[in-house]
Design a protein around this motif. Structure first.
Motif, PDB file in Angstrom:
ATOM      1  N   PHE A  62      38.525  53.569  53.515  1.00  0.00           N
ATOM      2  CA  PHE A  62      38.494  54.269  52.230  1.00  0.00           C
ATOM      3  C   PHE A  62      39.633  53.811  51.330  1.00  0.00           C
ATOM      4  O   PHE A  62      39.435  53.554  50.138  1.00  0.00           O
ATOM      5  N   TRP A  63      40.829  53.684  51.874  1.00  0.00           N
ATOM      6  CA  TRP A  63      41.992  53.328  51.069  1.00  0.00           C
ATOM      7  C   TRP A  63      41.899  51.885  50.577  1.00  0.00           C
ATOM      8  O   TRP A  63      42.379  51.552  49.482  1.00  0.00           O
ATOM      9  N   GLY A  64      41.253  51.022  51.364  1.00  0.00           N
ATOM     10  CA  GLY A  64      41.018  49.656  50.900  1.00  0.00           C
ATOM     11  C   GLY A  64      40.055  49.625  49.727  1.00  0.00           C
ATOM     12  O   GLY A  64      40.265  48.892  48.750  1.00  0.00           O
ATOM     13  N   LEU A  65      38.986  50.423  49.807  1.00  0.00           N
ATOM     14  CA  LEU A  65      38.034  50.524  48.700  1.00  0.00           C
ATOM     15  C   LEU A  65      38.706  51.098  47.461  1.00  0.00           C
ATOM     16  O   LEU A  65      38.440  50.653  46.329  1.00  0.00           O
ATOM     17  N   LEU A  66      39.583  52.067  47.659  1.00  0.00           N
ATOM     18  CA  LEU A  66      40.295  52.684  46.535  1.00  0.00           C
ATOM     19  C   LEU A  66      41.177  51.663  45.819  1.00  0.00           C
ATOM     20  O   LEU A  66      41.190  51.596  44.580  1.00  0.00           O
ATOM     21  N   LEU A  67      41.901  50.872  46.572  1.00  0.00           N
ATOM     22  CA  LEU A  67      42.783  49.868  45.968  1.00  0.00           C
ATOM     23  C   LEU A  67      41.976  48.816  45.203  1.00  0.00           C
ATOM     24  O   LEU A  67      42.359  48.405  44.094  1.00  0.00           O
ATOM     25  N   ALA A  68      40.858  48.396  45.777  1.00  0.00           N
ATOM     26  CA  ALA A  68      40.002  47.425  45.099  1.00  0.00           C
ATOM     27  C   ALA A  68      39.392  48.026  43.836  1.00  0.00           C
ATOM     28  O   ALA A  68      39.281  47.359  42.798  1.00  0.00           O
ATOM     29  N   SER A  69      39.035  49.298  43.890  1.00  0.00           N
ATOM     30  CA  SER A  69      38.491  49.981  42.716  1.00  0.00           C
ATOM     31  C   SER A  69      39.532  50.070  41.605  1.00  0.00           C
ATOM     32  O   SER A  69      39.204  49.897  40.421  1.00  0.00           O
ATOM     33  N   GLY A  70      40.787  50.321  41.980  1.00  0.00           N
ATOM     34  CA  GLY A  70      41.859  50.374  40.988  1.00  0.00           C
ATOM     35  C   GLY A  70      42.037  49.047  40.271  1.00  0.00           C
ATOM     36  O   GLY A  70      42.284  49.006  39.060  1.00  0.00           O
ATOM     37  N   LEU A  71      41.886  47.946  41.005  1.00  0.00           N
ATOM     38  CA  LEU A  71      41.961  46.617  40.389  1.00  0.00           C
ATOM     39  C   LEU A  71      40.824  46.422  39.391  1.00  0.00           C
ATOM     40  O   LEU A  71      41.033  45.914  38.275  1.00  0.00           O
ATOM     41  N   CYS A  72      39.614  46.834  39.774  1.00  0.00           N
ATOM     42  CA  CYS A  72      38.473  46.695  38.868  1.00  0.00           C
ATOM     43  C   CYS A  72      38.651  47.556  37.621  1.00  0.00           C
ATOM     44  O   CYS A  72      38.317  47.126  36.506  1.00  0.00           O
ATOM     45  N   GLN A  73      39.193  48.756  37.780  1.00  0.00           N
ATOM     46  CA  GLN A  73      39.451  49.618  36.625  1.00  0.00           C
ATOM     47  C   GLN A  73      40.464  48.969  35.688  1.00  0.00           C
ATOM     48  O   GLN A  73      40.336  49.048  34.460  1.00  0.00           O
ATOM     49  N   THR A  74      41.479  48.345  36.261  1.00  0.00           N
ATOM     50  CA  THR A  74      42.490  47.658  35.455  1.00  0.00           C
ATOM     51  C   THR A  74      41.866  46.522  34.649  1.00  0.00           C
ATOM     52  O   THR A  74      42.142  46.360  33.454  1.00  0.00           O
ATOM     53  N   LEU A  75      41.031  45.732  35.298  1.00  0.00           N
ATOM     54  CA  LEU A  75      40.354  44.631  34.601  1.00  0.00           C
ATOM     55  C   LEU A  75      39.418  45.166  33.522  1.00  0.00           C
ATOM     56  O   LEU A  75      39.298  44.584  32.439  1.00  0.00           O
ATOM     57  N   TYR A  76      38.755  46.281  33.808  1.00  0.00           N
ATOM     58  CA  TYR A  76      37.855  46.886  32.826  1.00  0.00           C
ATOM     59  C   TYR A  76      38.606  47.336  31.581  1.00  0.00           C
ATOM     60  O   TYR A  76      38.227  47.006  30.450  1.00  0.00           O
ATOM     61  N   LEU A  77      39.688  48.081  31.757  1.00  0.00           N
ATOM     62  CA  LEU A  77      40.452  48.582  30.617  1.00  0.00           C
ATOM     63  C   LEU A  77      41.131  47.444  29.859  1.00  0.00           C
ATOM     64  O   LEU A  77      41.253  47.490  28.631  1.00  0.00           O
TER      65      LEU A  77
END
Length: 294
Positions: A62-77
């Motif tokens: 779960f925490w690995g998915l969370l970290l990867a999701s945070g990267l995608c959110q950063t790229l999105y914004l």
């Protein structure tokens, strides 16, 4: 889709269009979105504190998915902020919202090896994509492939790919939370705060060393706080709706109802011009949205 899921997505779409208006009108920098995410995270943090005992017991996956999701959110914004510096709201916003409709099903198919989308769903998604192709055009007679090779479009592509990335990652993370016995609201409310924190982990170094921007200068506090509450709040509704559908592609597609809202806001509040091809493209996209939501 259930009526509850559709209702949550529709409210989320309105909030999403509103915070994009704030971002376009107030500050078109990555720093603005970092402050907005931080303030929104603090505002919603009690939801995480309430569920922390169960959240802290989640597996490493779960925490690995969370970290990867945070990267995608950063790229999105980042893509969104940079696109708004080069293009109008009524072009950037619809494209950034529509393109993930095509990308997410492809990612889901690659991850799971199958898809639950029917013929009407695929037809509706195709119409959404076709409609989006008309948005950059001022006149049909002036069509040229270079219309899609502007700096704004390139940043939009980054934002769209990142949206597809965090949509699939978040769906997988929520599935783990549900398997651990968490309710739809408990999972969504705690994850949205965690995701904001993961986003800041990536975003703050990028702002400081990637773009050389100072974080000390706080954008307008009122607008930034409002944008942050909308950013977190709208995605909380989406995360909860993700737990109510059989495939995340449905949620991503129906969220695009915010596209006409974004265009109307751009015209009324930002005095942006809307050409005939753009109006026709929006009409085609609305038909596609209806097919997906039925």
């Amino acid at each position: 889709m259930t009526p509850a899921a559709i209702g949550l997505i529709l409210v989320s779409a309105l909030l999403h269009a509103c915070w994009n208006l704030i971002g376009k009108r107030t500050a078109q920098t990555v720093r603005f979105y970092a402050w907005a995410m931080g303030l929104g995270m603090l505002l919603f943090s009690p939801l995480l504190v309430w569920e922390w005992s169960r959240v802290s017991a989640l597996p490493v996956t779960f925490w690995g998915l969370l970290l990867a999701s945070g990267l995608c959110q950063t790229l999105y914004l980042t893509g969104l902020a940079k696109a708004y510096t080069h293009g109008n709201l009524n072009i950037v916003y619809p494209l950034a919202r529509a393109l993930p409709v095509l990308i997410v099903p492809l990612v889901v198919l690659g991850v799971y090896g199958q898809s639950q989308l029917g013929t009407e769903d695929l037809l509706g998604m195709g119409l959404i994509i076709l409609g989006s192709l008309a948005l950059p055009l001022a006149h049909w007679r002036d069509w040229h492939w270079r219309d899609y090779c502007t700096p704004a479009i390139r940043w939009v592509l980054l934002a769209a790919c990142a949206t597809a990335g965090y949509s699939v990652l978040d769906s997988l993370a929520l599935l783990i939370m549900k398997q651990q016995g968490m309710s739809a609201f408990a999972a969504g409310s705690s994850f949205v705060v965690l995701q904001a924190a993961a986003c800041l982990v990536w975003m703050l170094p990028l702002i400081r060393w990637g773009f050389g921007e100072s974080l000390r200068a706080l954008p307008d506090l009122g607008w930034t706080l409002l944008a942050g509450s909308f950013i977190i709040g709208t995605y909380l509704l989406i995360l909860v709706s993700m737990t109510m559908v059989s495939e995340v592609s449905y949620v991503v597609a129906l969220r695009q109802v915010s596209i006409p809202l974004g265009v109307v806001i751009g015209v009324l509040w930002l005095q942006e011009h809307v050409s005939l091809p753009r109006l026709q493209g929006l009409a085609v996209m609305l038909v596609g949205l209806l097919l997906v939501s039925l």
